[in-house]
Design a protein around this motif. Structure first.
Motif, short mmCIF file in Angstrom:
data_model
loop_
_atom_site.label_atom_id
_atom_site.label_comp_id
_atom_site.label_asym_id
_atom_site.label_seq_id
_atom_site.Cartn_x
_atom_site.Cartn_y
_atom_site.Cartn_z
N HIS A 75 0.84 -1.19 0.00
CA HIS A 75 0.00 0.00 0.00
C HIS A 75 0.88 1.25 0.00
O HIS A 75 1.89 1.31 0.71
N PRO A 76 0.52 2.26 -0.78
CA PRO A 76 1.33 3.48 -0.82
C PRO A 76 1.25 4.24 0.50
O PRO A 76 0.28 4.10 1.23
N PRO A 77 2.27 5.02 0.81
CA PRO A 77 2.25 5.81 2.04
C PRO A 77 1.14 6.84 2.01
O PRO A 77 0.66 7.23 0.95
N VAL A 124 6.21 9.31 2.28
CA VAL A 124 6.62 9.37 0.88
C VAL A 124 8.11 9.62 0.79
O VAL A 124 8.84 8.94 0.05
N GLY A 125 8.61 10.58 1.56
CA GLY A 125 10.03 10.90 1.54
C GLY A 125 10.88 9.73 1.97
O GLY A 125 11.98 9.50 1.42
N ALA A 126 10.42 8.94 2.92
CA ALA A 126 11.18 7.80 3.42
C ALA A 126 11.18 6.63 2.44
O ALA A 126 12.08 5.79 2.47
N CYS A 127 10.21 6.59 1.56
CA CYS A 127 10.07 5.44 0.65
C CYS A 127 10.88 5.58 -0.64
O CYS A 127 11.17 4.60 -1.30
#
Length: 197
Positions: A175-177, A183-186
């Motif tokens: 699942h997307p953040p 988002v920045g961490a991914c």
């Protein structure tokens, strides 16, 4: 999709069947335009050959058309004689088109099922999880229906999504953040991250 599958009780080539009898198992309910037709025969042979694979997923098969029970039985016998294939699942007779209409397989004023080639994947709770419809001249892919059942089961079991063409053992989509920090961490691929179960 997402609605409870309409209940029914009907005669089949394997005796009376109700939708409720399939509760607790997955079910592929598929209609065909007519017995003794080329495309339908190819599909039934393919479904029969894949029957064990569907059973391994805890999934039953149930076919349906407006043809009579005697027609279904004669067609089954013909397939066995000419192609060496036994049909191991029931075929429902629906001469009054009541089941076909309840499932929305037919336009409101339809007087025949000549264009009906619909597939419903119904989960163990009796909910329609997927459906497809094909025209008279195009056969459906039994391998794709088998893949679809497996993908639905995998996404239910692990709360994931499956990418295009997914097969058991392939990576799945996480699942997307939901926040900017996540988002920045991914990284740059935050919206399309694959991982193995």
């Amino acid at each position: 999709m997402g609605d409870a599958a309409p209940a029914f009780r009907a005669r089949t080539t394997m005796g009376l069947r109700t939708l409720g009898a399939y509760r607790g198992r997955w079910l592929v309910l598929f209609s065909h335009p007519a017995d003794f037709t080329p495309v339908c025969t190819s599909e039934f042979i393919a479904f029969a050959q894949a029957h064990a694979a569907f059973q391994a997923l805890g999934c039953d098969l149930l076919a349906l058309s407006v043809d009579s029970l005697s027609s279904h039985l004669a067609w089954q016998q013909s397939i066995a004689q000419h192609f060496g294939v036994r049909i191991p699942f029931p075929i429902v007779e629906d001469p009054g088109m009541g089941i076909a209409r309840a499932y929305g397989m037919l336009p409101a004023g339809a007087t025949s099922t000549a264009t009906v080639r619909t597939t419903f994947v119904i989960d163990p709770e009796g909910i329609v999880r997927a459906l497809t419809a094909y025209p008279l001249t195009v056969g459906r892919s039994v391998a794709e229906i088998l893949r679809l059942v497996g993908a639905l089961q995998a996404s239910d079991a692990a709360d994931i999504s499956t990418p295009e063409g997914w097969r058991p053992g392939d990576p799945v989509l996480t699942h997307p953040p939901m926040t900017g920090d996540e988002v920045g961490a991914c990284g740059a691929d935050w919206y399309h991250r694959l991982e193995r179960l």
